[in-house]
Design a protein around this motif. Structure first.
Motif, short mmCIF file in Angstrom:
data_model
loop_
_atom_site.label_atom_id
_atom_site.label_comp_id
_atom_site.label_asym_id
_atom_site.label_seq_id
_atom_site.Cartn_x
_atom_site.Cartn_y
_atom_site.Cartn_z
N VAL A 1 12.97 1.31 4.75
CA VAL A 1 12.64 -0.01 4.20
C VAL A 1 11.65 -0.77 5.08
N GLY A 2 10.80 -1.56 4.42
CA GLY A 2 9.73 -2.28 5.11
C GLY A 2 10.22 -3.50 5.85
N VAL A 3 10.82 -3.28 7.00
CA VAL A 3 11.30 -4.37 7.85
C VAL A 3 10.75 -4.10 9.24
N THR B 1 2.12 2.44 -6.47
CA THR B 1 2.34 1.05 -6.09
C THR B 1 3.77 0.89 -5.59
N TRP B 2 4.11 -0.31 -5.16
CA TRP B 2 5.49 -0.59 -4.74
C TRP B 2 6.40 -0.29 -5.94
N PRO B 3 7.40 0.58 -5.77
CA PRO B 3 8.20 1.00 -6.93
C PRO B 3 8.83 -0.16 -7.70
N HIS C 1 -1.76 -2.10 1.79
CA HIS C 1 -1.26 -1.53 0.53
C HIS C 1 0.09 -0.82 0.74
N ASN C 2 1.01 -1.16 -0.13
CA ASN C 2 2.36 -0.58 -0.10
C ASN C 2 2.51 0.32 -1.32
N PRO C 3 2.61 1.62 -1.21
CA PRO C 3 3.09 2.38 -0.05
C PRO C 3 2.04 3.13 0.76
N ALA D 1 1.94 -9.68 0.42
CA ALA D 1 3.26 -9.67 1.07
C ALA D 1 3.17 -9.40 2.56
N TYR D 2 1.97 -9.06 3.05
CA TYR D 2 1.87 -8.61 4.45
C TYR D 2 0.74 -9.29 5.20
N GLN D 3 0.41 -10.52 4.82
CA GLN D 3 -0.70 -11.20 5.49
C GLN D 3 -0.38 -11.33 6.98
N SER E 1 8.39 -13.21 3.84
CA SER E 1 9.45 -12.38 4.42
C SER E 1 9.00 -11.71 5.70
N LYS E 2 7.81 -11.07 5.63
CA LYS E 2 7.39 -10.24 6.75
C LYS E 2 6.70 -11.06 7.83
N ASN E 3 5.70 -11.88 7.44
CA ASN E 3 4.93 -12.55 8.49
C ASN E 3 5.70 -13.66 9.20
N SER F 1 6.92 10.14 0.94
CA SER F 1 6.42 10.29 2.31
C SER F 1 5.77 9.01 2.85
N ARG F 2 6.22 7.86 2.34
CA ARG F 2 5.83 6.58 2.94
C ARG F 2 6.65 6.38 4.21
N LEU F 3 5.97 6.15 5.32
CA LEU F 3 6.74 5.86 6.54
C LEU F 3 6.44 4.45 7.01
C1 LMR Z 1 9.60 -2.33 1.05
O1 LMR Z 1 8.70 -1.96 0.29
O2 LMR Z 1 10.23 -1.56 1.78
C2 LMR Z 1 9.94 -3.79 1.13
O3 LMR Z 1 9.06 -4.53 0.34
C3 LMR Z 1 11.36 -4.06 0.86
C4 LMR Z 1 11.73 -3.90 -0.57
O4 LMR Z 1 12.29 -4.85 -1.12
O5 LMR Z 1 11.47 -2.85 -1.17
#
Ligand code: LMR
Length: 393
Positions: free
Chosen positions: A33-35, A125-127, A178-180, A209-211, A241-243, A369-371
């Motif tokens: 997870v993107g933390v 894209t982000w699922p 860009h996520n992922p 989401a990642y500025q 959330s992130k920045n 394979s997103r890390l």
């Molecule tokens: C992610 O892509 O890991 C983050 O944005 C957290 C989430 O809610 O999926």
């Protein structure tokens, strides 16, 4: 009634959190997870956030409702951080339940304005983008984005596919990081995308989401600023959330740039209406933390400095991983990791290889394979590099 429900497939990213927790192996590595995690593996509360919370605790005299759109001070401070120059006569905005809430409200708004709206999204894209649209029953189509061979952007494919979007359609763009995939547009490419949208009248929805996690707070917003300056209508879904590291506070902002003041007022009213329908008032605590920081010179400087530390830590890890993989593989085929920006890179491994990393090396990443680079530290990078080579990636 409840027994009529069908089981929902678990979210692939969030599922990894539980799987990782249940793994009892020593030295397991969580790249799911993107933390952000610091070198000690902790997701810290940022210094300025603590200070702002303290100040709020000391000075806040009521917890009565805010407005449906959230606090004006928060919205204007965050809009300035994102756009730098804010065209106030064209800007409608509402606080939302995190960046996900902003995306959801943006899509709801688009459908209110155009019941036949189609959404164009990057492949991949982000699922959760896809999941939300499926849930809403919104038609969507994917545009080419990731070039699996170079691990960069397939820009010719992207342009050709985005040109298919018609007036009133939405084109969902990742503002930065860009996520992922971690592969991003250059500013020149943003300009070309703006020109295509200018011609077609399709409306960009920028997911920001990642500025501050890529090339810096201003650099990461340049594409969004360019689009906002050139196009008559733009939607922006921003997350703090992130920045600001305030993931659980659910702090987001939906901005709509309208063609003129009358359309701005219509958008503002509709966005407040959508908040009311979905959850009434947006959460306030995170928003108040953000506005306290952004409107205080010292807090803002300290926050920006800590954010830079976070960003530079991730860049250092990227360089270290790319170098280790160059040494181990005797090739430059992993150099893209150093060129990607943000929290994520898509490695280009098969699902089987991702599973091998989990089974043999207790390394968790998303199945595509997103890390999450920020899940690493100086000591775990060599372990990951070795495991990648051992898994035949
Ligand atoms: C992610 O892509 O890991 C983050 O944005 C957290 C989430 O809610 O999926």
């Amino acid at each position: 009634m409840l027994s009529n429900l069908t089981a929902q497939a678990p979210d692939k990213i969030l599922m990894l959190i539980e799987e990782f927790k249940a793994d009892t192996r020593q030295g397991k590595i969580d790249l799911g997870v993107g933390v952000y995690k610091d070198p000690q593996g902790v997701t810290p509360v940022m210094r300025a956030v603590k200070a702002a919370e303290h100040r709020i605790w000391e000075t806040q005299t009521t917890k009565a409702y805010t407005g449906l759109a959230g606090e004006a001070e928060y919205r204007s401070a965050l809009a300035s951080m994102i756009l730098s120059e804010v065209p106030a006569d064209r800007l409608a905005s509402v606080a939302t339940v995190g960046g996900t809430g902003a995306i959801r409200q943006a899509l709801e708004l688009a459908r209110l304005a155009n019941p036949d709206v189609r959404v164009f999204v990057s492949d991949p894209t982000w699922p959760n983008h896809l999941s939300i649209m499926k849930f809403m029953g919104l038609p969507f189509t994917e545009y080419r984005y990731f070039d699996a061979a170079t691990r960069g952007v397939d820009f010719e494919g992207m342009k050709a596919d985005i040109a298919q979007a018609a007036k009133g359609d939405i084109v969902l763009l990742h503002g930065c990081c860009h996520n992922p995939t971690g592969a991003n547009l250059t500013l020149d490419q943003w300009a070309e995308i703006a020109a295509i949208l200018e011609t077609s009248g399709a409306i960009p929805l920028v997911d920001l989401a990642y500025q501050g996690f890529g090339d810096g707070l201003d650099a990461d917003a340049e594409g969004t600023r360019l689009i906002a300056a050139r196009l008559p209508e733009v939607l922006i879904a921003a997350s703090c959330s992130k920045n600001f590291g305030i993931y659980r506070e659910r702090t987001g902002l939906l901005m709509a740039l309208a063609e003129n003041t009358a359309a701005r007022d219509l958008a503002q009213g509709s966005m407040a209406y959508l908040n009311r329908q979905n959850y009434s008032f947006p959460p306030d605590h995170g928003a108040r933390i953000v506005s306290t920081i952004l409107t205080d010179e010292a807090l803002r400087a300290d926050w920006a400095a800590e954010l830079e530390e976070v960003r530079n830590t991730m860049l250092g890890l990227r360089d270290q991983l790319a170098t280790d993989l160059r040494d181990l593989s005797g090739s430059d085929r992993f150099d893209f990791i150093a060129h990607h920006r943000g929290m994520f890179s898509r490695l280009g491994a098969t699902p089987e290889q991702v599973a091998t990393l989990k089974t043999d090396a207790a390394i968790y990443m998303v199945g595509d394979s997103r890390l999450n680079i920020a899940g690493l530290n100086r000591d775990t990078v060599p372990i990951l590099a070795r495991a990648i080579i051992d898994a035949g990636i």
